[in-house]
Design a protein around this motif. Sequence first.
Motif, short mmCIF file in Angstrom:
data_model
loop_
_atom_site.label_atom_id
_atom_site.label_comp_id
_atom_site.label_asym_id
_atom_site.label_seq_id
_atom_site.Cartn_x
_atom_site.Cartn_y
_atom_site.Cartn_z
N ARG B 9 0.83 -1.20 0.00
CA ARG B 9 0.00 0.00 0.00
C ARG B 9 0.87 1.25 0.00
NH1 ARG B 9 -5.21 1.14 0.31
NH2 ARG B 9 -5.95 2.96 1.46
N TYR B 35 -1.43 1.90 -14.24
CA TYR B 35 -1.60 3.34 -14.38
C TYR B 35 -0.83 4.03 -13.27
CZ TYR B 35 -5.62 2.85 -17.58
OH TYR B 35 -6.43 2.57 -18.64
N GLN B 37 -1.19 7.71 -11.09
CA GLN B 37 -2.14 8.78 -10.81
C GLN B 37 -1.42 9.92 -10.12
OE1 GLN B 37 -5.46 7.64 -8.34
NE2 GLN B 37 -6.43 9.63 -8.47
N GLY B 40 -4.03 16.49 -10.66
CA GLY B 40 -4.18 17.36 -11.82
C GLY B 40 -3.92 16.69 -13.15
N LEU B 41 -3.45 15.45 -13.13
CA LEU B 41 -3.14 14.74 -14.38
C LEU B 41 -4.02 13.52 -14.59
CD1 LEU B 41 0.77 14.89 -14.33
CD2 LEU B 41 -0.81 16.37 -15.57
N GLY B 42 -4.78 13.15 -13.61
CA GLY B 42 -5.65 11.99 -13.74
C GLY B 42 -4.86 10.70 -13.75
N LEU B 43 -5.41 9.68 -14.41
CA LEU B 43 -4.75 8.39 -14.53
C LEU B 43 -4.13 8.28 -15.93
CD1 LEU B 43 -7.06 7.89 -12.32
CD2 LEU B 43 -6.78 5.49 -12.92
N LEU B 45 -1.86 5.77 -18.50
CA LEU B 45 -1.54 4.37 -18.72
C LEU B 45 -0.04 4.20 -18.96
CD1 LEU B 45 -2.61 1.47 -19.15
CD2 LEU B 45 -2.90 2.06 -21.57
N MET B 88 1.21 7.63 -7.19
CA MET B 88 0.31 6.54 -6.87
C MET B 88 0.22 5.63 -8.08
SD MET B 88 -2.17 5.23 -4.95
CE MET B 88 -3.15 6.46 -4.14
N LEU B 90 -1.69 2.40 -9.80
CA LEU B 90 -2.91 1.60 -9.76
C LEU B 90 -2.85 0.48 -10.78
CD1 LEU B 90 -5.60 4.41 -9.50
CD2 LEU B 90 -5.09 2.73 -7.76
N GLY B 107 -7.10 -2.47 -8.23
CA GLY B 107 -6.48 -2.68 -6.94
C GLY B 107 -6.61 -1.41 -6.11
N SER B 108 -6.13 -1.48 -4.88
CA SER B 108 -6.28 -0.34 -3.97
C SER B 108 -5.12 0.64 -4.04
CB SER B 108 -6.48 -0.83 -2.54
OG SER B 108 -5.43 -1.67 -2.17
N GLY B 109 -4.18 0.39 -4.92
CA GLY B 109 -3.12 1.35 -5.18
C GLY B 109 -1.89 1.18 -4.31
N THR B 110 -0.74 1.56 -4.86
CA THR B 110 0.52 1.62 -4.13
C THR B 110 1.03 3.04 -4.21
OG1 THR B 110 1.11 -0.68 -4.58
CG2 THR B 110 2.90 0.83 -4.02
N ARG B 111 1.22 3.66 -3.04
CA ARG B 111 1.79 5.00 -3.04
C ARG B 111 3.29 4.87 -2.87
NH1 ARG B 111 -0.49 9.78 -2.92
NH2 ARG B 111 -2.50 9.02 -2.16
#
Lengths: 116, 115
Positions: B9, B35, B37, B40-43, B45, B88, B90, B107-111
């Motif tokens: 995580r 992806y 994230q 201001g730039l969104g997701l 690929l 982040m 995803l 998934g719940s994302g990796t920061r």
Amino acid sequence: AQTVTQSQPEMSVQEAETVTLSCTYDTSESDYYLFWYKQPPSRQMILVIRQEAYKQQNATENRFSVNFQKAAKSFSLKISDSQLGDAAMYFCAYRSVYGANSKLTFGKGITLSVRP
Amino acid sequence: DVKVTQSSRYLVKRTGEKVFLECVQDMDHENMFWYRQDPGLGLRLIYFSYDVKMKEKGDIPEGYSVSREKKERFSLILESASTNQTSMYLCASSLLGRQGVNGYTFGSGTRLTVV
């Protein structure tokens, strides 16, 4: 290439009121899917609603509905009876039905806050 | 409950390190995606894969590579981490073509922080 534009970075709504989030897209294809995703502070992306381009009827999921204007390439999300749990970032996304890879193209997102 | 699982995580790595981000799905999906994230730039690929050992570059593949040796696992590799890769990340999966009408499962994302 397809593009998705969410021009409003932030919006705010009073609890129990209605809010509309805007999204426009650009494509030369006639058949495609459009989605709205919600990302709360937990970071888990959740599918809110989807629309198939060949269907004229606007999709509805409980308090969430869309206004799909195919000619104008517009896909707005309406949230009725807003609740505190609706506070999140919302992403509009496009997916082609052609080809095997099915990748989503996302807008930059909008942060929705809900005032109690 | 079907899911996409990302191994970490939160992750802190040093500049120049080789970093592996792992993603596993249990839905027998053909497609898998990475992806990043940013505010201001969104997701955006990075890479995607539609089959085992197959990979395609996304919009921002520079500085990344991927590996898909098994259908359920898709790894993102930062060969030499840099501070501009702090973000982040995803992972997502989906079925192919019209079967993917419900979009992705995320998934719940990796920061990841690179110091």
